[in-house]
Motif scaffolding. Structure first.
Motif, PDB file in Angstrom:
ATOM      1  N   PRO A 168       0.839  -1.215   0.000  1.00 47.64           N
ATOM      2  CA  PRO A 168       0.000   0.000   0.000  1.00 47.64           C
ATOM      3  C   PRO A 168       0.867   1.255   0.000  1.00 47.64           C
ATOM      4  O   PRO A 168       1.968   1.252   0.552  1.00 47.64           O
ATOM      5  N   ARG A 169       0.364   2.314  -0.622  1.00 46.83           N
ATOM      6  CA  ARG A 169       1.130   3.549  -0.804  1.00 46.83           C
ATOM      7  C   ARG A 169       0.546   4.759  -0.073  1.00 46.83           C
ATOM      8  O   ARG A 169       1.260   5.698   0.208  1.00 46.83           O
ATOM      9  N   ILE A 170      -0.751   4.777   0.152  1.00 44.99           N
ATOM     10  CA  ILE A 170      -1.424   5.985   0.642  1.00 44.99           C
ATOM     11  C   ILE A 170      -1.859   5.771   2.089  1.00 44.99           C
ATOM     12  O   ILE A 170      -2.767   4.974   2.362  1.00 44.99           O
ATOM     13  N   PRO A 171      -1.225   6.459   3.042  1.00 45.09           N
ATOM     14  CA  PRO A 171      -1.516   6.235   4.460  1.00 45.09           C
ATOM     15  C   PRO A 171      -2.996   6.356   4.849  1.00 45.09           C
ATOM     16  O   PRO A 171      -3.490   5.498   5.597  1.00 45.09           O
TER      17      PRO A 171
ATOM     18  N   THR B 295      -2.000   1.142  -9.231  1.00 44.18           N
ATOM     19  CA  THR B 295      -1.803   0.136 -10.284  1.00 44.18           C
ATOM     20  C   THR B 295      -2.577  -1.154 -10.093  1.00 44.18           C
ATOM     21  O   THR B 295      -2.795  -1.889 -11.045  1.00 44.18           O
ATOM     22  N   GLY B 296      -2.946  -1.497  -8.860  1.00 43.93           N
ATOM     23  CA  GLY B 296      -3.596  -2.774  -8.607  1.00 43.93           C
ATOM     24  C   GLY B 296      -2.585  -3.906  -8.563  1.00 43.93           C
ATOM     25  O   GLY B 296      -1.369  -3.692  -8.579  1.00 43.93           O
TER      26      GLY B 296
ATOM     27  N   ARG C 124     -11.871   3.410 -13.885  1.00 47.05           N
ATOM     28  CA  ARG C 124     -10.669   2.600 -13.715  1.00 47.05           C
ATOM     29  C   ARG C 124     -10.701   1.760 -12.450  1.00 47.05           C
ATOM     30  O   ARG C 124     -10.404   0.574 -12.467  1.00 47.05           O
ATOM     31  N   SER C 125     -11.045   2.388 -11.318  1.00 47.24           N
ATOM     32  CA  SER C 125     -10.988   1.643 -10.064  1.00 47.24           C
ATOM     33  C   SER C 125     -11.657   2.430  -8.942  1.00 47.24           C
ATOM     34  O   SER C 125     -11.884   3.630  -9.060  1.00 47.24           O
TER      35      SER C 125
END
Length: 153
Positions: free
Chosen positions: A9-12, A104-105, A129-130
């Motif tokens: 995961p990238r987003i806190p 990106t998934g 997209r998502s």
């Protein structure tokens, strides 16, 4: 209960929101590194509010460590490219609901891994997209829990 897994995961704030969701549902959150933030990040703490102590959160250093921890479990990989809807499988306690990183998934090699039981998608209107990661995880977790009549609620 069910296991929600976030690969790198990238987003806190998304992870913070997921911490609140697993605290509310009794699910477990598995974070698979490398993480794109520090677990002490202020945005993660703020999004999780005071639920951190009520949530079951496990951090795996990498995907190999997570696969080892998930040994024998059914793994449902969530991807916009799947044809099976997230409401189609009959989820069982202990199942892993696996989500990829924003934006990106899940990578192709994870989706093709033989340890993935099924690739599933959450329906959306064409051209989208998502969903936001924490929203998608909540949709999936609540569907799995619903199938068990919200046991414990």
């Amino acid at each position: 209960m069910f296991r929600i897994a976030f690969l790198t995961p990238r987003i806190p704030p998304n992870t913070g929101n997921a911490i609140r969701m697993v605290a509310a549902t009794g699910a477990q959150l598995h974070l698979i590194g490398p993480l794109g933030f520090d677990l002490e990040d202020a945005k993660l703490r703020r999004a999780g509010l005071d639920y951190h102590d009520l949530a079951s959160v496990t951090v795996h250093r990498d995907l190999a460590a997570a696969w080892a921890a998930f040994e024998g479990a059914r793994v449902f990989a969530f991807t916009a490219s799947a044809t099976v809807r997230h409401t189609d499988p009959g989820y069982r306690p202990g199942d892993v609901l696996l989500f990829g990183p924003e934006p990106t998934g899940l990578p192709a090699e994870v989706l093709a891994d033989p340890r993935v039981t099924e690739r599933v998608r959450i329906p959306m209107l064409a051209g989208r997209r998502s969903l936001n990661l924490s929203n998608a995880a909540a949709v999936a977790a609540y569907e799995a829990w619903r199938q068990h009549d919200f046991a414990g609620a």
